[in-house]
Design an enzyme around this catalytic site. Structure first.
Site, short mmCIF file in Angstrom:
data_model
loop_
_atom_site.label_atom_id
_atom_site.label_comp_id
_atom_site.label_asym_id
_atom_site.label_seq_id
_atom_site.Cartn_x
_atom_site.Cartn_y
_atom_site.Cartn_z
N GLY A 11 11.25 -26.42 -2.86
CA GLY A 11 10.78 -27.37 -1.85
C GLY A 11 9.96 -28.47 -2.50
O GLY A 11 9.04 -29.03 -1.91
N GLN A 15 6.22 -32.21 1.40
CA GLN A 15 4.84 -32.76 1.34
C GLN A 15 3.88 -31.85 0.56
O GLN A 15 3.01 -32.34 -0.15
CB GLN A 15 4.31 -33.17 2.71
CG GLN A 15 4.36 -32.13 3.80
CD GLN A 15 3.28 -32.37 4.86
OE1 GLN A 15 2.53 -33.35 4.80
NE2 GLN A 15 3.18 -31.45 5.82
N ILE A 16 4.03 -30.54 0.66
CA ILE A 16 3.18 -29.68 -0.17
C ILE A 16 3.55 -29.87 -1.64
O ILE A 16 2.67 -29.98 -2.51
CB ILE A 16 3.30 -28.19 0.24
CG1 ILE A 16 2.73 -27.98 1.65
CG2 ILE A 16 2.58 -27.28 -0.77
CD1 ILE A 16 2.86 -26.58 2.18
N GLY A 17 4.85 -29.94 -1.92
CA GLY A 17 5.31 -30.16 -3.29
C GLY A 17 4.66 -31.39 -3.90
O GLY A 17 4.20 -31.36 -5.05
N ASN A 105 15.56 -18.28 7.34
CA ASN A 105 14.76 -18.09 6.13
C ASN A 105 15.31 -17.00 5.23
O ASN A 105 15.18 -17.07 4.01
CB ASN A 105 13.29 -17.86 6.50
CG ASN A 105 12.61 -19.19 6.78
OD1 ASN A 105 12.43 -20.00 5.89
ND2 ASN A 105 12.30 -19.44 8.05
N VAL A 129 4.80 -19.43 -0.17
CA VAL A 129 4.00 -20.31 0.69
C VAL A 129 4.76 -20.60 1.98
O VAL A 129 4.19 -20.67 3.06
CB VAL A 129 3.67 -21.62 -0.05
CG1 VAL A 129 2.96 -22.61 0.86
CG2 VAL A 129 2.82 -21.35 -1.29
N ASP A 159 -6.16 -19.72 4.53
CA ASP A 159 -6.95 -19.12 5.60
C ASP A 159 -8.32 -18.68 5.07
O ASP A 159 -9.35 -18.87 5.72
CB ASP A 159 -6.20 -17.93 6.19
CG ASP A 159 -4.76 -18.31 6.53
OD1 ASP A 159 -4.57 -19.23 7.34
OD2 ASP A 159 -3.84 -17.69 5.97
N ARG A 162 -10.40 -21.73 4.51
CA ARG A 162 -10.83 -22.28 5.81
C ARG A 162 -11.98 -21.46 6.38
O ARG A 162 -12.95 -22.01 6.92
CB ARG A 162 -9.65 -22.23 6.79
CG ARG A 162 -8.60 -23.31 6.54
CD ARG A 162 -7.33 -23.01 7.32
NE ARG A 162 -6.39 -24.13 7.26
CZ ARG A 162 -5.12 -24.06 7.63
NH1 ARG A 162 -4.62 -22.91 8.08
NH2 ARG A 162 -4.35 -25.13 7.56
N HIS A 187 -0.18 -14.15 7.75
CA HIS A 187 -0.53 -15.57 7.79
C HIS A 187 0.07 -16.15 9.07
O HIS A 187 1.17 -16.70 9.08
CB HIS A 187 0.02 -16.32 6.57
CG HIS A 187 -0.10 -17.81 6.75
ND1 HIS A 187 -1.31 -18.46 6.75
CD2 HIS A 187 0.83 -18.77 6.99
CE1 HIS A 187 -1.11 -19.75 6.97
NE2 HIS A 187 0.17 -19.97 7.12
P1 NAI Z 1 8.36 -30.06 4.02
O1 NAI Z 1 9.35 -29.96 5.12
O2 NAI Z 1 7.64 -31.33 3.78
O3 NAI Z 1 9.05 -29.65 2.65
C1 NAI Z 1 9.89 -28.56 2.51
C2 NAI Z 1 10.88 -28.89 1.40
O4 NAI Z 1 11.63 -27.70 1.13
C3 NAI Z 1 11.87 -29.98 1.75
O5 NAI Z 1 11.87 -30.96 0.75
C4 NAI Z 1 13.21 -29.23 1.80
O6 NAI Z 1 14.30 -30.03 1.36
C5 NAI Z 1 12.95 -28.08 0.84
N1 NAI Z 1 13.84 -26.93 1.02
C6 NAI Z 1 14.35 -26.41 2.14
N2 NAI Z 1 15.15 -25.38 1.88
C7 NAI Z 1 15.13 -25.21 0.55
C8 NAI Z 1 15.78 -24.32 -0.33
N3 NAI Z 1 16.62 -23.38 0.11
N4 NAI Z 1 15.54 -24.43 -1.66
C9 NAI Z 1 14.71 -25.38 -2.12
N5 NAI Z 1 14.09 -26.28 -1.34
C10 NAI Z 1 14.29 -26.18 -0.02
O7 NAI Z 1 7.34 -28.85 4.29
P2 NAI Z 1 5.88 -28.65 3.68
O8 NAI Z 1 4.89 -29.31 4.55
O9 NAI Z 1 5.90 -28.96 2.25
O10 NAI Z 1 5.68 -27.08 3.92
C11 NAI Z 1 6.48 -26.14 3.25
C12 NAI Z 1 6.29 -24.75 3.85
O11 NAI Z 1 4.96 -24.29 3.66
C13 NAI Z 1 6.53 -24.67 5.36
O12 NAI Z 1 7.29 -23.49 5.62
C14 NAI Z 1 5.15 -24.52 5.93
O13 NAI Z 1 5.17 -23.86 7.17
C15 NAI Z 1 4.50 -23.68 4.86
N6 NAI Z 1 3.03 -23.69 4.86
C16 NAI Z 1 2.40 -22.48 4.56
C17 NAI Z 1 1.05 -22.38 4.51
C18 NAI Z 1 0.37 -21.08 4.21
O14 NAI Z 1 -0.87 -21.04 4.32
N7 NAI Z 1 1.05 -20.01 3.81
C19 NAI Z 1 0.20 -23.57 4.79
C20 NAI Z 1 0.93 -24.77 5.07
C21 NAI Z 1 2.29 -24.81 5.10
#
Ligand code: NAI
Length: 328
Positions: A11, A15-17, A105, A129, A159, A162, A187
């Site tokens: 990923g 945005q996290i990346g 997933n 994550v 968490d 936070r 989580h």
């Molecule tokens: P995002 O939607 O901006 O980025 C996700 C990226 O993953 C996209 O670029 C997408 O193309 C890519 N992706 C999707 N399927 C894939 C695969 N099979 N292989 C490789 N890449 C793939 O999402 P964001 O904001 O970066 O969040 C990512 C994840 O982190 C979400 O599931 C979000 O819910 C989770 N998250 C978890 C937290 C925690 O505390 N555990 C906190 C915040 C977010």
């Protein structure tokens, strides 16, 4: 000179990346003297954006960054990986049932788990994550029978951070004075931030706060629903703080917890504290020399017991659902 550590990020174009990669490359994930090679895994639609991010990484001329490889093939991405940050996941979209979310997933984390099993280095450490993080970690772990189960972890460090911040604000303490806070369970909104064993400048946190109403009605919901509050305020989900927590999680795992303190990690349960064996649940853990242990012997009061049980029940339900789907 040290051999570079191979760090795989899935990923990577998300945005996290974007918030994560620069800190990995600048030495914050493993240490300021550890060179890294990055492997970025994306889906085909994400490759171009990942290449753009790689151009920017190049432009930082990070002394510790010894290479970047971008691919949409998990077998390539995890080849020789020492650390894997599984960030990319399928988000819940409007009208999506839980079963659909878990199945989508499963389609991501099962093949990635298999690729880790077949290609990663022997010392592989995995942090999941992408949500639902605990259950995605369970799916990946199940697909990797040759990798020790304890190498698969899920992120509850955001968490944890936070909760420390909320507790510091409530008591006027410095963040650095707060120790031994625990996130238990999933989580998700059922997670339980526990301050009964926490200390503020050496004094028991729950006694210092001395306000169970605040704990039940303000602290716990504020921590558990913080993600939604960020979306409401920012118009986008937490990214920099999530990336920061991922950095903290791996850094602590590799470099150890401070004497007298612990952290929170989603790890495979050994049955401690009545959490069914095999579930990936958040626990208080200490780390040393790249390994971790669940803190033993904490007394769990009724207030905590009810909340831990509720979150663990949710984890068991998710496990049953992915089992029915044939994902584990
Ligand atoms: P995002 O939607 O901006 O980025 C996700 C990226 O993953 C996209 O670029 C997408 O193309 C890519 N992706 C999707 N399927 C894939 C695969 N099979 N292989 C490789 N890449 C793939 O999402 P964001 O904001 O970066 O969040 C990512 C994840 O982190 C979400 O599931 C979000 O819910 C989770 N998250 C978890 C937290 C925690 O505390 N555990 C906190 C915040 C977010």
């Amino acid at each position: 000179t040290r051999t570079p550590v191979n760090v795989t990020v899935t990923g990577a174009a998300g945005q996290i990346g974007y918030a994560l990669l620069f800190r990995i490359a600048s030495g914050h994930l493993l240490g300021s003297d550890v060179p890294v090679k990055l492997r970025l895994l994306e889906i085909p639609q994400g490759l171009k954006a990942a290449e753009g991010t790689a151009m920017e990484l190049d432009d930082c001329a990070f002394p510790l960054l010894r290479g970047i490889e971008i691919t949409d093939d998990p077998d390539v991405a995890f080849d020789g990986a020492n650390v894997a940050l599984l960030v990319g996941a399928r988000p819940r979209t409007k009208g999506m049932e839980r079963g659909d979310l878990l199945a989508a997933n499963g389609g991501i984390f099962k093949p990635q788990g298999k690729a880790i099993n077949d290609h990663a280095a022997d010392d592989i450490k995995v942090l999941v994550v992408g949500n639902p993080a605990n259950t995605n970690a369970l799916i990946a772990r199940s697909a990797a029978p040759d990798v020790p189960a304890e190498r698969f972890t899920a992120m509850t460090r955001l968490d944890h951070n936070r909760a420390i911040s909320q507790l510091a604000a409530k008591t006027g303490a410095a963040v650095s004075d707060i120790k031994r806070l625990t996130i238990w369970g999933n989580h998700s909104a059922t997670q339980y931030p526990d301050i009964f064993h926490a200390e503020i400048a050496g004094k028991n946190a729950a006694e210092t706060v001395n306000d169970e109403t605040w704990l039940a009605d303000t602290f716990i919901p504020t921590v558990a629903k913080r993600g939604a509050a960020i979306i409401e305020a920012r118009g986008a989900s937490s990214a920099a703080s999530a990336a920061n927590a991922a950095i903290d999680h791996v850094y602590t795992w590799v470099n150890g917890t401070a004497e007298g303190d612990w952290t929170s990690m989603g790890v495979v349960s050994d049955g401690s504290y009545g959490v069914a064996e095999g579930l990936i649940s958040s626990f208080p853990v200490t780390t040393k020399g790249g390994a971790y242990e669940i803190v033993q012997g904490l007394e769990i009061n009724d207030f905590s017991r009810t909340r831990i049980d509720a979150s663990v029940k949710e984890l068991a339900d998710e496990r049953d659902a992915v089992r029915e789907l044939g994902l584990i």
